[in-house]
Design a protein around this motif. Structure first.
Motif, PDB file in Angstrom:
ATOM      1  N   VAL A   1      31.560  35.165  42.751  1.00 30.64           N
ATOM      2  CA  VAL A   1      30.640  35.466  41.584  1.00 30.64           C
ATOM      3  C   VAL A   1      29.290  35.000  41.715  1.00 30.64           C
ATOM      4  N   LEU A   2      28.566  36.051  41.331  1.00 32.18           N
ATOM      5  CA  LEU A   2      26.859  35.484  41.506  1.00 32.18           C
ATOM      6  C   LEU A   2      26.421  35.280  40.188  1.00 32.18           C
ATOM      7  N   GLU A   3      27.138  35.743  39.135  1.00 31.83           N
ATOM      8  CA  GLU A   3      26.524  35.669  37.620  1.00 31.83           C
ATOM      9  C   GLU A   3      27.782  35.612  36.807  1.00 31.83           C
ATOM     10  N   GLY A   4      27.734  34.809  35.843  1.00 32.66           N
ATOM     11  CA  GLY A   4      28.952  34.895  34.691  1.00 32.66           C
ATOM     12  C   GLY A   4      30.243  34.509  35.151  1.00 32.66           C
ATOM     13  N   THR A   5      31.090  34.872  34.533  1.00 32.58           N
ATOM     14  CA  THR A   5      32.496  34.187  34.957  1.00 32.58           C
ATOM     15  C   THR A   5      33.593  35.312  35.254  1.00 32.58           C
ATOM     16  N   LEU A   6      34.268  35.057  36.151  1.00 32.93           N
ATOM     17  CA  LEU A   6      35.696  35.434  36.657  1.00 32.93           C
ATOM     18  C   LEU A   6      36.561  34.468  37.051  1.00 32.93           C
ATOM     19  N   ASN A   7      37.807  34.236  36.604  1.00 31.44           N
ATOM     20  CA  ASN A   7      38.508  33.421  36.537  1.00 31.44           C
ATOM     21  C   ASN A   7      39.398  33.647  37.967  1.00 31.44           C
ATOM     22  N   ASP A   8      40.155  32.676  38.620  1.00 31.43           N
ATOM     23  CA  ASP A   8      40.965  32.754  39.669  1.00 31.43           C
ATOM     24  C   ASP A   8      41.924  34.004  39.853  1.00 31.43           C
ATOM     25  N   GLY A   9      42.310  34.446  38.680  1.00 28.77           N
ATOM     26  CA  GLY A   9      43.479  35.609  38.343  1.00 28.77           C
ATOM     27  C   GLY A   9      42.327  36.781  38.610  1.00 28.77           C
ATOM     28  N   GLN A  10      41.515  36.741  38.133  1.00 31.65           N
ATOM     29  CA  GLN A  10      40.525  38.066  38.026  1.00 31.65           C
ATOM     30  C   GLN A  10      40.134  38.381  39.262  1.00 31.65           C
ATOM     31  N   LYS A  11      39.505  37.345  40.167  1.00 38.00           N
ATOM     32  CA  LYS A  11      39.040  37.644  41.487  1.00 38.00           C
ATOM     33  C   LYS A  11      40.275  37.887  42.268  1.00 38.00           C
ATOM     34  N   ALA A  12      41.466  37.672  42.308  1.00 40.40           N
ATOM     35  CA  ALA A  12      42.565  37.759  43.200  1.00 40.40           C
ATOM     36  C   ALA A  12      42.788  39.264  42.670  1.00 40.40           C
ATOM     37  N   GLU A  13      42.851  39.551  41.459  1.00 41.95           N
ATOM     38  CA  GLU A  13      43.196  41.221  41.072  1.00 41.95           C
ATOM     39  C   GLU A  13      42.146  42.070  41.602  1.00 41.95           C
ATOM     40  N   ILE A  14      40.902  41.769  41.701  1.00 38.37           N
ATOM     41  CA  ILE A  14      40.019  42.633  41.915  1.00 38.37           C
ATOM     42  C   ILE A  14      40.012  43.077  43.532  1.00 38.37           C
ATOM     43  N   ILE A  15      40.872  42.309  44.458  1.00 37.14           N
ATOM     44  CA  ILE A  15      40.872  42.778  45.907  1.00 37.14           C
ATOM     45  C   ILE A  15      42.580  42.765  46.109  1.00 37.14           C
ATOM     46  N   SER A  16      43.415  43.013  45.158  1.00 41.16           N
ATOM     47  CA  SER A  16      44.738  43.491  45.189  1.00 41.16           C
ATOM     48  C   SER A  16      44.999  45.036  44.904  1.00 41.16           C
ATOM     49  N   ALA A  17      46.058  45.221  45.190  1.00 39.17           N
ATOM     50  CA  ALA A  17      46.522  46.921  45.121  1.00 39.17           C
ATOM     51  C   ALA A  17      46.318  47.250  43.839  1.00 39.17           C
ATOM     52  N   ASN A  18      46.283  46.324  42.723  1.00 35.20           N
ATOM     53  CA  ASN A  18      46.045  46.740  41.528  1.00 35.20           C
ATOM     54  C   ASN A  18      44.634  47.602  41.201  1.00 35.20           C
TER      55      ASN A  18
END
Length: 221
Positions: A117-134
């Motif tokens: 994350v370069l700017e703003g906020t992503l929580n750990d769950g969101q970061k994990a989701e973005i690189i998952s099969a979802n």
């Protein structure tokens, strides 16, 4: 003494001296020969490339003739692909591939995905989701196991195989309603790191026929 007798005595004397010399140095009589063997070590080396292009993809992959979703391209840069004005629910085109260089030996391939994350906020769950099969449509030859995604074929520069993988994925699906306003101003990267390891004399960890690990291998750049 005739010439013949002189010759015979001379030969006998030389023969005797020769016997004495051999007997006197026998303990030190050795033989040595040199041969230079050249060993040229092979290596594995490759490239990670990415493509991005506009288009449409079926909302349901099992129904290619059904409703489609627009896919937005990004802008290639020296560091990867950049996407601007991304909205919740967008589908982004990103196609990372790994290929062998011409002088490389055959190799197995795996990749690791990380969100920074370069700017703003992503929580750990969101970061994990973005690189998952979802959010990523992993290719059929890529299998997620632990922290890595393993390619199931060996890459080779030989004519009877392929020196390039299928895309790890082709689309990044940005979540819609599941991401609230806290993520609205987030700017993040998806880092793709590719590892290669020699195929000869190496046996990957398998579950059934599926490659799911490389054991305790240390990868060095």
């Amino acid at each position: 003494m005739t010439k013949k007798k002189k010759a015979a005595l001379l030969i006998s004397a030389l023969a005797l001296i020769a016997v004495i010399v051999v007997g006197g140095t026998l303990a030190y009589f050795t033989s040595q020969d040199d041969a230079t063997n050249v060993f040229t070590l092979g290596k594995v080396s490759g490239d990670l490339t990415e493509e991005t292009k506009p288009g449409e993809e079926p909302i349901d992959p099992a129904n290619p003739d059904g409703p489609k979703h627009p896919v937005k391209p990004g802008t290639p840069t020296d560091d990867g692909i950049e996407y601007e004005k991304v909205m919740p629910g967008d589908w982004l085109s990103k196609e990372p591939r790994v290929s062998l260089k011409a002088d490389s030996e055959d190799a197995y391939v795996r990749v690791k995905l990380e969100v920074d994350v370069l700017e703003g906020t992503l929580n750990d769950g969101q970061k994990a989701e973005i690189i998952s099969a979802n959010c990523l449509n992993f290719g059929e030859k890529w299998v997620v196991s632990g922290d890595y995604i393993y390619y199931q074929d060996v890459l080779t520069t030989k004519s009877n195989g392929s020196s390039q993988t299928d895309p790890v994925f082709t689309i990044v699906k940005i979540p819609g309603e599941s991401w609230d306003n806290d993520a609205a101003s987030a700017k993040f990267t998806i880092k793709v790191t590719a590892d290669l390891i020699q195929a000869d004399n190496f046996t990957p960890v398998k579950t059934g026929d599926t490659i799911t690990g490389w054991g305790n291998v240390e990868i060095k750049k």
